[in-house]
Design a protein around this motif. Structure first.
Motif, mmCIF file in Angstrom:
data_model
loop_
_atom_site.group_PDB
_atom_site.id
_atom_site.type_symbol
_atom_site.label_atom_id
_atom_site.label_comp_id
_atom_site.label_asym_id
_atom_site.label_seq_id
_atom_site.Cartn_x
_atom_site.Cartn_y
_atom_site.Cartn_z
ATOM 1 N N GLY A 212 35.567 43.973 -10.811
ATOM 2 C CA GLY A 212 34.476 44.792 -10.291
ATOM 3 C C GLY A 212 33.288 43.965 -9.824
ATOM 4 N N TRP A 213 32.156 44.643 -9.590
ATOM 5 C CA TRP A 213 30.944 44.000 -9.079
ATOM 6 C C TRP A 213 30.049 43.513 -10.214
ATOM 7 C CZ3 TRP A 213 30.019 42.708 -4.149
ATOM 8 C CH2 TRP A 213 30.730 43.367 -3.144
ATOM 9 N N SER A 214 29.329 42.433 -9.939
ATOM 10 C CA SER A 214 28.275 41.982 -10.851
ATOM 11 C C SER A 214 27.024 42.809 -10.583
ATOM 12 C CB SER A 214 27.963 40.501 -10.601
ATOM 13 O OG SER A 214 27.240 40.346 -9.374
ATOM 14 N N GLY A 215 25.973 42.564 -11.359
ATOM 15 C CA GLY A 215 24.695 43.190 -11.060
ATOM 16 C C GLY A 215 24.017 42.477 -9.897
ATOM 17 N N TRP A 216 22.977 43.105 -9.346
ATOM 18 C CA TRP A 216 22.205 42.479 -8.277
ATOM 19 C C TRP A 216 21.320 41.376 -8.854
ATOM 20 C CZ3 TRP A 216 22.918 43.112 -3.193
ATOM 21 C CH2 TRP A 216 23.573 44.266 -2.748
ATOM 22 N N SER A 217 21.186 40.301 -8.123
ATOM 23 C CA SER A 217 20.304 39.212 -8.546
ATOM 24 C C SER A 217 18.853 39.661 -8.470
ATOM 25 C CB SER A 217 20.502 37.993 -7.642
ATOM 26 O OG SER A 217 20.052 38.283 -6.322
ATOM 27 N N LYS A 218 17.989 38.932 -9.145
ATOM 28 C CA LYS A 218 16.564 39.229 -9.004
ATOM 29 C C LYS A 218 16.139 38.865 -7.585
ATOM 30 C CE LYS A 218 14.713 34.795 -10.669
ATOM 31 N NZ LYS A 218 13.818 34.155 -11.665
ATOM 32 N N LYS A 219 15.057 39.443 -7.130
ATOM 33 C CA LYS A 219 14.603 39.215 -5.760
ATOM 34 C C LYS A 219 14.150 37.768 -5.558
ATOM 35 C CE LYS A 219 13.016 43.950 -4.907
ATOM 36 N NZ LYS A 219 11.843 44.807 -4.615
ATOM 37 N N ALA A 220 14.620 37.185 -4.463
ATOM 38 C CA ALA A 220 14.098 35.895 -4.009
ATOM 39 C C ALA A 220 13.312 36.167 -2.736
ATOM 40 C CB ALA A 220 15.230 34.915 -3.744
ATOM 41 N N TYR A 221 12.352 35.311 -2.425
ATOM 42 C CA TYR A 221 11.438 35.578 -1.316
ATOM 43 C C TYR A 221 11.673 34.600 -0.168
ATOM 44 C CZ TYR A 221 9.182 38.778 -4.487
ATOM 45 O OH TYR A 221 8.944 39.831 -5.337
ATOM 46 N N LEU A 222 11.686 35.155 1.047
ATOM 47 C CA LEU A 222 11.943 34.387 2.263
ATOM 48 C C LEU A 222 10.735 34.503 3.184
ATOM 49 C CD1 LEU A 222 15.509 35.873 2.975
ATOM 50 C CD2 LEU A 222 14.966 33.889 1.544
ATOM 51 N N PHE A 223 10.237 33.359 3.680
ATOM 52 C CA PHE A 223 9.089 33.403 4.587
ATOM 53 C C PHE A 223 8.952 32.075 5.315
ATOM 54 C CE2 PHE A 223 8.000 32.797 0.170
ATOM 55 C CZ PHE A 223 7.218 31.657 0.128
ATOM 56 N N THR A 224 8.337 32.140 6.480
ATOM 57 C CA THR A 224 8.208 30.972 7.340
ATOM 58 C C THR A 224 7.140 29.999 6.845
ATOM 59 O OG1 THR A 224 7.788 30.249 9.598
ATOM 60 C CG2 THR A 224 6.524 32.105 8.836
ATOM 61 N N GLN A 225 7.292 28.749 7.231
ATOM 62 C CA GLN A 225 6.251 27.759 6.970
ATOM 63 C C GLN A 225 5.039 28.088 7.843
ATOM 64 O OE1 GLN A 225 7.340 23.764 8.028
ATOM 65 N NE2 GLN A 225 5.337 22.912 7.518
ATOM 66 N N PRO A 226 3.833 28.078 7.290
ATOM 67 C CA PRO A 226 2.640 28.392 8.095
ATOM 68 C C PRO A 226 2.475 27.411 9.257
ATOM 69 C CG PRO A 226 2.129 28.419 5.755
ATOM 70 C CD PRO A 226 3.493 27.833 5.882
ATOM 71 N N MET A 227 2.134 27.934 10.410
ATOM 72 C CA MET A 227 1.894 27.091 11.583
ATOM 73 C C MET A 227 0.461 26.566 11.554
ATOM 74 S SD MET A 227 4.586 26.781 13.519
ATOM 75 C CE MET A 227 4.062 26.458 15.189
ATOM 76 N N VAL A 228 0.326 25.263 11.741
ATOM 77 C CA VAL A 228 -1.000 24.654 11.813
ATOM 78 C C VAL A 228 -1.671 25.075 13.118
ATOM 79 C CG1 VAL A 228 -2.221 22.458 12.074
ATOM 80 C CG2 VAL A 228 -0.434 22.697 10.344
ATOM 81 N N ASN A 229 -2.951 25.417 13.036
ATOM 82 C CA ASN A 229 -3.727 25.788 14.222
ATOM 83 C C ASN A 229 -4.154 24.515 14.944
ATOM 84 O OD1 ASN A 229 -5.919 26.481 15.998
ATOM 85 N ND2 ASN A 229 -6.115 28.428 14.884
ATOM 86 N N ALA A 230 -3.555 24.277 16.109
ATOM 87 C CA ALA A 230 -3.773 23.018 16.829
ATOM 88 C C ALA A 230 -5.225 22.829 17.260
ATOM 89 C CB ALA A 230 -2.861 22.962 18.051
ATOM 90 N N LYS A 231 -5.902 23.889 17.622
ATOM 91 C CA LYS A 231 -7.267 23.778 18.132
ATOM 92 C C LYS A 231 -8.287 23.500 17.030
ATOM 93 C CE LYS A 231 -6.512 26.780 22.145
ATOM 94 N NZ LYS A 231 -6.950 28.009 22.852
ATOM 95 N N LYS A 232 -7.950 23.884 15.808
ATOM 96 C CA LYS A 232 -8.928 23.760 14.727
ATOM 97 C C LYS A 232 -8.578 22.693 13.695
ATOM 98 C CE LYS A 232 -10.431 28.573 15.096
ATOM 99 N NZ LYS A 232 -10.642 29.856 14.378
ATOM 100 N N THR A 233 -7.479 21.979 13.914
ATOM 101 C CA THR A 233 -7.087 20.905 12.999
ATOM 102 C C THR A 233 -7.453 19.569 13.637
ATOM 103 O OG1 THR A 233 -5.299 22.214 12.041
ATOM 104 C CG2 THR A 233 -5.143 19.824 11.812
ATOM 105 N N LYS A 234 -8.363 18.822 12.999
ATOM 106 C CA LYS A 234 -8.865 17.594 13.614
ATOM 107 C C LYS A 234 -9.588 16.724 12.593
ATOM 108 C CE LYS A 234 -12.842 20.309 15.150
ATOM 109 N NZ LYS A 234 -13.593 20.805 16.327
ATOM 110 N N VAL A 235 -9.796 15.460 12.981
ATOM 111 C CA VAL A 235 -10.586 14.529 12.177
ATOM 112 C C VAL A 235 -11.961 14.403 12.827
ATOM 113 C CG1 VAL A 235 -10.806 12.184 11.285
ATOM 114 C CG2 VAL A 235 -8.537 13.239 11.473
ATOM 115 N N LYS A 236 -12.986 14.675 12.038
ATOM 116 C CA LYS A 236 -14.355 14.603 12.546
ATOM 117 C C LYS A 236 -15.275 14.185 11.409
ATOM 118 C CE LYS A 236 -17.875 17.324 14.958
ATOM 119 N NZ LYS A 236 -18.234 18.659 15.516
ATOM 120 N N GLY A 237 -16.102 13.169 11.684
ATOM 121 C CA GLY A 237 -17.034 12.694 10.661
ATOM 122 C C GLY A 237 -16.337 12.187 9.420
#
Length: 331
Positions: A212-237
């Protein structure tokens, strides 16, 4: 009678010896090992860490052969045995204990017997697969989110005893499946297409065996890697400011920086989910320079109880001064 000769004592002795030899040869042929005999060999029960087999006496009803005992051997790799036990002739069943949950094993049964002409050991009776019962899947987690392809891959701790696997993917907070599949293809990795970036999903799995079937696994979470904002990521001072897009449902973000694209990344900050930027002052004790190249990536985290799920790394962002460039990695 004419044409008939009487055997002498020596002739009769020779014929008797030949007859005995013929019987022994016949016995050897009948009892040759590795014949495809079944003799009722089958698995009759299982738990998550045990399996029971039964078989029949191969010499039941024979007036010539008498079974004197059995040997049961088993191992995880097909055709190879690592453990064995000897049983009396009266026992035609055996329970394997201490098995790994949801795992398939190879088992082989041989027997010994005797006749009026001698004894025979290690005669093949039967062999085949046995298995402990499948259990609720564990180790379900994301392995890669393909940003532009908009697909996500996840893995699990594969159970070799399973004959079918089923999974369902839902948007976080919803019980309605956006992707669902039931397959006999027991891969260690599965891919779900047509997911939306910056949206969090959940995945659950269950497995099936002959019981027969096993029980359902606990929930795992799926999500994308955050995209870096090119216009606001910089070295200054002499400071590095990193800005990224939020992932709904994330509980925190971690920022990594290196002076090399493929290695040497240091975790410089972990911030709450309410933030989408951070300003960093130093890397390895040194201030940032607008004349140097830096490689940056951000990981989203989702903490549930004592378990933390992460988006993982799929790309880094190269920045020098106020200019940057996206760098994809396929590790």
């Amino acid at each position: 009678m004419e044409g008939t000769r009487r055997l002498t004592g020596g002739g009769r002795a020779i014929l008797t010896a030949l007859a005995a030899a013929l019987v022994l040869c016949t016995a050897a042929l009948v009892l040759a090992p590795e014949k495809a005999y079944a003799y009722g060999f089958k698995q009759t029960a299982a738990t998550k860490d045990s399996a029971t087999i039964t078989w029949e006496d191969p010499n039941a009803g024979s007036s010539f052969y008498t079974t004197t005992g059995y040997t049961v051997q088993w191992g995880e790799e097909y055709g190879k045995v690592t453990k064995s036990v000897t049983l009396p002739a009266t026992q035609k069943n055996f329970t394997f204990t201490g098995l790994k949950p949801g795992t398939k094993y190879y088992a082989k049964v041989t027997y010994s017997c005797r006749t009026s002409y001698g004894a025979y050991d290690s005669q093949y009776l039967a062999s085949g697969d046995i298995a402990s019962r499948v259990v609720t899947p564990t180790g379900v987690k994301q392995t890669k989110w393909w940003y532009y392809a908009r697909s996500v891959e996840f893995t699990w701790n594969k159970q070799t005893a399973a004959d079918k696997v089923e999974y369902k993917v839902c948007k976080n907070g919803s019980s309605k499946a956006v992707a669902k599949d039931s397959t006999a293809y027991l891969s260690t990795n599965f891919s779900v297409p047509k997911v939306k970036n910056n949206v969090m999903y959940t995945v659950q799995m269950r497995v099936h065996d002959q019981w027969g079937w096993s029980g359902w696994s606990k929930k795992a979470y799926l999500f994308t890697q955050p995209m870096v904002n090119a216009k606001k990521t910089k070295v200054k001072g002499n400071k590095l400011t990193v800005t990224w897009g939020k992932i709904k449902g994330a509980t925190s973000y971690t920022v990594y920086v290196s002076t090399k694209e493929k290695k040497g990344y240091k975790k410089l900050a972990t911030v709450k989910s309410s933030k989408s930027s951070v300003t960093l002052k130093k890397l390895k004790g040194k201030k940032f320079s607008p004349k140097k190249n830096y490689y940056v990536y951000v990981v989203a985290n989702k903490k549930v109880g004592k378990t933390t799920y992460t988006s993982g790394k799929h790309y880094s962002y190269k920045v020098k001064g106020a200019r940057g460039q996206l760098r994809w990695t396929f590790d």
